[in-house]
Every structure is written in C-alpha cells, then in structure tokens.
Scaffold this motif. Sequence first.
Motif, PDB file in Angstrom:
ATOM      1  N   ASP A  78       4.639  11.067 -33.963  1.00 11.18           N
ATOM      2  CA  ASP A  78       3.245  10.824 -33.419  1.00 11.18           C
ATOM      3  C   ASP A  78       3.186   9.426 -32.715  1.00 11.18           C
ATOM      4  OD1 ASP A  78       4.081   8.613 -35.299  1.00 11.18           O
ATOM      5  OD2 ASP A  78       2.352   8.603 -36.613  1.00 11.18           O
ATOM      6  N   PHE A  79       4.344   9.228 -32.087  1.00 11.96           N
ATOM      7  CA  PHE A  79       4.657   8.182 -30.909  1.00 11.96           C
ATOM      8  C   PHE A  79       5.498   8.891 -29.749  1.00 11.96           C
ATOM      9  CE2 PHE A  79       8.099   7.733 -33.818  1.00 11.96           C
ATOM     10  CZ  PHE A  79       9.448   7.913 -33.254  1.00 11.96           C
ATOM     11  N   LEU A  80       5.062   8.383 -28.421  1.00 12.21           N
ATOM     12  CA  LEU A  80       5.367   8.969 -27.372  1.00 12.21           C
ATOM     13  C   LEU A  80       6.857   8.340 -26.949  1.00 12.21           C
ATOM     14  CD1 LEU A  80       2.122   8.979 -25.143  1.00 12.21           C
ATOM     15  CD2 LEU A  80       3.485  10.917 -26.311  1.00 12.21           C
ATOM     16  N   PHE A  81       7.118   7.242 -27.296  1.00 12.46           N
ATOM     17  CA  PHE A  81       8.429   6.519 -27.002  1.00 12.46           C
ATOM     18  C   PHE A  81       8.874   5.571 -27.868  1.00 12.46           C
ATOM     19  CE2 PHE A  81       4.938   6.413 -23.575  1.00 12.46           C
ATOM     20  CZ  PHE A  81       5.295   7.148 -22.563  1.00 12.46           C
ATOM     21  N   ARG A  82      10.221   5.339 -28.044  1.00 14.61           N
ATOM     22  CA  ARG A  82      10.780   4.471 -28.747  1.00 14.61           C
ATOM     23  C   ARG A  82      10.782   2.985 -28.146  1.00 14.61           C
ATOM     24  NH1 ARG A  82      15.970   8.074 -28.809  1.00 14.61           N
ATOM     25  NH2 ARG A  82      15.218   8.065 -26.702  1.00 14.61           N
ATOM     26  N   GLY A  83      10.241   2.026 -29.095  1.00 13.55           N
ATOM     27  CA  GLY A  83      10.217   0.612 -28.635  1.00 13.55           C
ATOM     28  C   GLY A  83       9.147   0.107 -27.924  1.00 13.55           C
ATOM     29  N   ASN A 277      14.962  -4.612 -55.351  1.00 17.44           N
ATOM     30  CA  ASN A 277      13.752  -4.361 -54.561  1.00 17.44           C
ATOM     31  C   ASN A 277      14.281  -4.910 -53.194  1.00 17.44           C
ATOM     32  OD1 ASN A 277      12.309  -3.099 -56.718  1.00 17.44           O
ATOM     33  ND2 ASN A 277      11.754  -5.121 -57.517  1.00 17.44           N
ATOM     34  N   ARG A 278      15.303  -4.519 -52.697  1.00 19.13           N
ATOM     35  CA  ARG A 278      15.667  -4.943 -51.341  1.00 19.13           C
ATOM     36  C   ARG A 278      15.953  -3.799 -50.534  1.00 19.13           C
ATOM     37  NH1 ARG A 278      16.050 -10.451 -50.524  1.00 19.13           N
ATOM     38  NH2 ARG A 278      15.275  -9.583 -48.577  1.00 19.13           N
ATOM     39  N   VAL A 279      15.473  -2.596 -50.831  1.00 17.37           N
ATOM     40  CA  VAL A 279      15.497  -1.361 -49.778  1.00 17.37           C
ATOM     41  C   VAL A 279      14.161  -1.290 -48.896  1.00 17.37           C
ATOM     42  CG1 VAL A 279      15.873   1.010 -49.772  1.00 17.37           C
ATOM     43  CG2 VAL A 279      16.872  -0.133 -51.438  1.00 17.37           C
ATOM     44  N   TYR A 280      14.322  -1.318 -47.548  1.00 23.20           N
ATOM     45  CA  TYR A 280      13.162  -1.234 -46.670  1.00 23.20           C
ATOM     46  C   TYR A 280      13.352  -0.093 -45.976  1.00 23.20           C
ATOM     47  CZ  TYR A 280      12.832  -6.038 -48.399  1.00 23.20           C
ATOM     48  OH  TYR A 280      12.853  -7.222 -49.140  1.00 23.20           O
ATOM     49  N   GLU A 281      12.290   0.618 -45.687  1.00 25.53           N
ATOM     50  CA  GLU A 281      12.161   1.776 -44.916  1.00 25.53           C
ATOM     51  C   GLU A 281      11.665   1.234 -43.465  1.00 25.53           C
ATOM     52  OE1 GLU A 281      10.047   6.141 -43.799  1.00 25.53           O
ATOM     53  OE2 GLU A 281       9.486   4.922 -45.572  1.00 25.53           O
ATOM     54  N   VAL A 282      12.269   1.348 -42.345  1.00 26.17           N
ATOM     55  CA  VAL A 282      12.007   0.882 -41.053  1.00 26.17           C
ATOM     56  C   VAL A 282      11.840   2.131 -40.168  1.00 26.17           C
ATOM     57  CG1 VAL A 282      13.291  -1.344 -41.268  1.00 26.17           C
ATOM     58  CG2 VAL A 282      14.440   0.474 -40.352  1.00 26.17           C
ATOM     59  N   GLN A 283      11.125   1.805 -39.176  1.00 21.88           N
ATOM     60  CA  GLN A 283      10.586   2.973 -38.185  1.00 21.88           C
ATOM     61  C   GLN A 283      11.657   3.095 -36.966  1.00 21.88           C
ATOM     62  OE1 GLN A 283       8.021   4.881 -39.210  1.00 21.88           O
ATOM     63  NE2 GLN A 283       8.470   3.521 -41.225  1.00 21.88           N
ATOM     64  N   GLN A 284      11.651   4.280 -36.752  1.00 28.09           N
ATOM     65  CA  GLN A 284      12.666   4.769 -35.488  1.00 28.09           C
ATOM     66  C   GLN A 284      11.937   4.186 -34.207  1.00 28.09           C
ATOM     67  OE1 GLN A 284      14.227   8.718 -33.221  1.00 28.09           O
ATOM     68  NE2 GLN A 284      13.023   9.002 -34.938  1.00 28.09           N
ATOM     69  N   ASN A 285      10.638   4.289 -34.044  1.00 25.68           N
ATOM     70  CA  ASN A 285      10.120   3.718 -32.835  1.00 25.68           C
ATOM     71  C   ASN A 285      10.258   1.978 -32.855  1.00 25.68           C
ATOM     72  OD1 ASN A 285       8.187   3.823 -35.028  1.00 25.68           O
ATOM     73  ND2 ASN A 285       6.516   3.713 -33.521  1.00 25.68           N
ATOM     74  N   ARG A 286      10.436   1.253 -33.753  1.00 26.47           N
ATOM     75  CA  ARG A 286      10.745  -0.047 -33.923  1.00 26.47           C
ATOM     76  C   ARG A 286      12.081  -0.399 -33.682  1.00 26.47           C
ATOM     77  NH1 ARG A 286       5.897  -2.578 -35.384  1.00 26.47           N
ATOM     78  NH2 ARG A 286       6.980  -4.592 -36.087  1.00 26.47           N
ATOM     79  N   TRP A 287      13.059   0.495 -34.554  1.00 26.84           N
ATOM     80  CA  TRP A 287      14.274   0.147 -34.610  1.00 26.84           C
ATOM     81  C   TRP A 287      15.498   0.752 -33.601  1.00 26.84           C
ATOM     82  CZ3 TRP A 287      17.337  -2.515 -38.894  1.00 26.84           C
ATOM     83  CH2 TRP A 287      16.457  -3.492 -39.553  1.00 26.84           C
ATOM     84  N   TRP A 288      15.089   2.040 -33.281  1.00 26.72           N
ATOM     85  CA  TRP A 288      15.988   2.564 -32.273  1.00 26.72           C
ATOM     86  C   TRP A 288      15.667   2.433 -30.844  1.00 26.72           C
ATOM     87  CZ3 TRP A 288      20.016   5.278 -34.045  1.00 26.72           C
ATOM     88  CH2 TRP A 288      20.489   6.389 -33.054  1.00 26.72           C
ATOM     89  N   THR A 289      16.004   1.089 -30.277  1.00 28.59           N
ATOM     90  CA  THR A 289      15.668   0.692 -29.391  1.00 28.59           C
ATOM     91  C   THR A 289      16.750   0.153 -28.234  1.00 28.59           C
ATOM     92  OG1 THR A 289      14.102  -1.059 -28.478  1.00 28.59           O
ATOM     93  CG2 THR A 289      15.554  -1.674 -30.613  1.00 28.59           C
ATOM     94  N   TYR A 290      16.509  -0.146 -27.182  1.00 28.93           N
ATOM     95  CA  TYR A 290      17.539  -0.664 -26.376  1.00 28.93           C
ATOM     96  C   TYR A 290      16.981  -1.638 -25.136  1.00 28.93           C
ATOM     97  CZ  TYR A 290      22.376  -0.711 -24.401  1.00 28.93           C
ATOM     98  OH  TYR A 290      23.425  -1.093 -23.659  1.00 28.93           O
ATOM     99  N   GLY A 291      15.459  -2.079 -25.491  1.00 29.48           N
ATOM    100  CA  GLY A 291      14.958  -3.083 -24.654  1.00 29.48           C
ATOM    101  C   GLY A 291      14.265  -3.824 -25.217  1.00 29.48           C
ATOM    102  N   PHE A 292      13.689  -4.901 -24.751  1.00 25.88           N
ATOM    103  CA  PHE A 292      13.138  -6.155 -25.266  1.00 25.88           C
ATOM    104  C   PHE A 292      11.706  -5.912 -26.049  1.00 25.88           C
ATOM    105  CE2 PHE A 292      16.851  -7.777 -23.399  1.00 25.88           C
ATOM    106  CZ  PHE A 292      17.328  -8.850 -24.107  1.00 25.88           C
ATOM    107  N   LEU A 293      11.119  -4.885 -25.828  1.00 30.76           N
ATOM    108  CA  LEU A 293       9.889  -4.911 -26.249  1.00 30.76           C
ATOM    109  C   LEU A 293       9.941  -4.275 -27.636  1.00 30.76           C
ATOM    110  CD1 LEU A 293       7.464  -3.220 -23.592  1.00 30.76           C
ATOM    111  CD2 LEU A 293       7.347  -5.570 -24.481  1.00 30.76           C
ATOM    112  N   GLY A 294      10.935  -3.304 -27.608  1.00 31.93           N
ATOM    113  CA  GLY A 294      11.276  -2.877 -29.043  1.00 31.93           C
ATOM    114  C   GLY A 294      12.255  -4.057 -29.863  1.00 31.93           C
TER     115      GLY A 294
END
Length: 308
Positions: A78-83, A277-294
């Motif tokens: 449901d997102f167009l871009f990563r980061g 309780n230290r398992v966290y699901e993180v989002q691809q469009n926030r962690w699969w990044t290579y630029g500074f916005l992400g």
Amino acid sequence: MALLLACHHNISPNAIDNTLSTSSLPVATRVVKHALGETIIPVKPQRIIVLNDIGLLDPVLSLGVKPIGTVSYFPQYDFLFRGVTNDEAAGIEIIGTGNQPNIERVIKLKPDLILMREYQKSFYNQLSAIAPTVVVDLPGLNYSFKENLRFIAQVLGESEKAEEVISEYYERVRKLQNLMGDRLQKIEVSVINLFSESVIATYSENETYNQVFQDLGIRLIPKLANQQQQTLVSSIEVLNKYDADILFVMNLSGNQDAALSFLQSPLLSTLNAAQTNRVYEVQQNRWWTYGFLGINKLLDDLFKYLTY
C-alpha cells in the motif's frame, strides 16, 4: 577504496557548450565519470528523472531537489516507495517500474538528466539517447549510504547540502546515544526478514539498518556480525540462533497474514526477546532504505523502541 576515492574526484569543473538546451543560449556543462563511462551533464539540471526509489529518489529528495519523474516498485504493497512517503513524492510522475521504465513517458517528460542504477544497464543506450544519463553504482560506492548521497550531490552540484544532511544525521545519532546511556553498551540486537511465515532471511553488515547500528555503537548478535553472505535464507527452524536482547522483524513477503502467523509462532515464544516483550515488527518502507528520508524514519523507530 580506490573506487570510493574516485567518487570524490569524478567531476570536471570545465564548462562547455552543448545542445541540451532548447534555447539559443549555451548550457554550462561538466563531465561525470560513472560505472558505464563518462557523461556530459548540465551544471544545474532542472528536469531530473530517477529510476530507483531507495538509492536515487530518496537521496535526491533529501538534497531538496524534486525530480520530475521516477519509478515505483512492489504493487502488492500500500505504498509506492521505500523510505519516501507518497506525500514526500507528491507531484512526481511515475513512469513505470524499476525493472521496466516506460521509455515513451521518459521522452515526453523531456529530462535534462537521468539517474539510474547499474542493474538497469540494459536500458542505458536507450536512455542516454534521450538525455544525459548517469549510472549510480552502489557496490562501487562500497554500499555506504553516506557515499551514495555524496556522489549524487556531486552530480547535482549540492555537495554542501549533502554534508548538512549527514551532519544532521549524526546529531540524531548522538542524541539517541545520550538517551540510551549505559544500555548502549549492554544490549545486542538482531534483525530478521520474513520471506514467508516459515522462511526468514538475514543480511550482512552492509545493509543500511546495520550501518546505522554501527554508527550508534549498538552490537549485532555475533551470528549477524560475522555473516559473510550478503543474503542468507534460512528456515524458521533456526530462529533460536537469532535471539537477542531486542529482535526486529521486517516483513518482506507483502503478506500481513504471514507476519501475524510468525509473531504467534511457538518457536518465537521461546526466545528471550519474546519473553521480555522486546520483539518489534518494523515496516519495509521505513527500514528497507538507502537514503536519509528513510533513515530518519528508521531512527524514529529506534528512538521509540530503544529509549525505554
């Protein structure tokens, strides 16, 4: 190292005339060396197309430059871009996918500069016949997201802005370090990626989030820190080998049911991270990044999960 040094000395300052401009005035240009040769580009390109999201769109936007066209990936999400959020990319025309940019739409946009990745080199001749085209070769930049930004900034004449962006990143790193205090040296983290509910993958220290952990001084578990393969695919049966004080789980499958099944798995419940309780699901469009916005979104998550 030689390639990294070359990236810092790859633009000739000589300005020459060419016929890129539709006006009668000459256009100041310079020469850029890149993975596929040398390209004469405008000193100040105005109509830029970028053919990758994490490695090109994000860094270009980070420099305060808005391209006129880009590509999208993964229509199942449901997102167009990563980061990069859809709002951050508002007004940029989508001209196909990274694996299949629409050449006719590229022509209609009349770019004066195209940035592409080396894996897209089969399109290079077509694209360079339309406009000056520069290949940003990430392996040649040693996978460093900072050197990637610096190279792109040199191409766009925005090197000072790049150093500002990198400096602001380090300021946030120091702030997080201060908030964590002594715990910074005590914890070990692990990041696993879901290919499906029963298949996981891990990535080497070159992966962006691992570079951020290194900058923070946060230790990866030894199995990840010593991983030689760029990508290691495993069965969920070896999940216990990736236990840590904090476990981050990123769903790359595009199937939320797979993530829910994994998070409810009996194998996961045996891990120390799950029991505390230290398992966290993180989002691809926030962690699969290579630029500074992400990367700033990734840091937002780390501020949330690590400053307790």
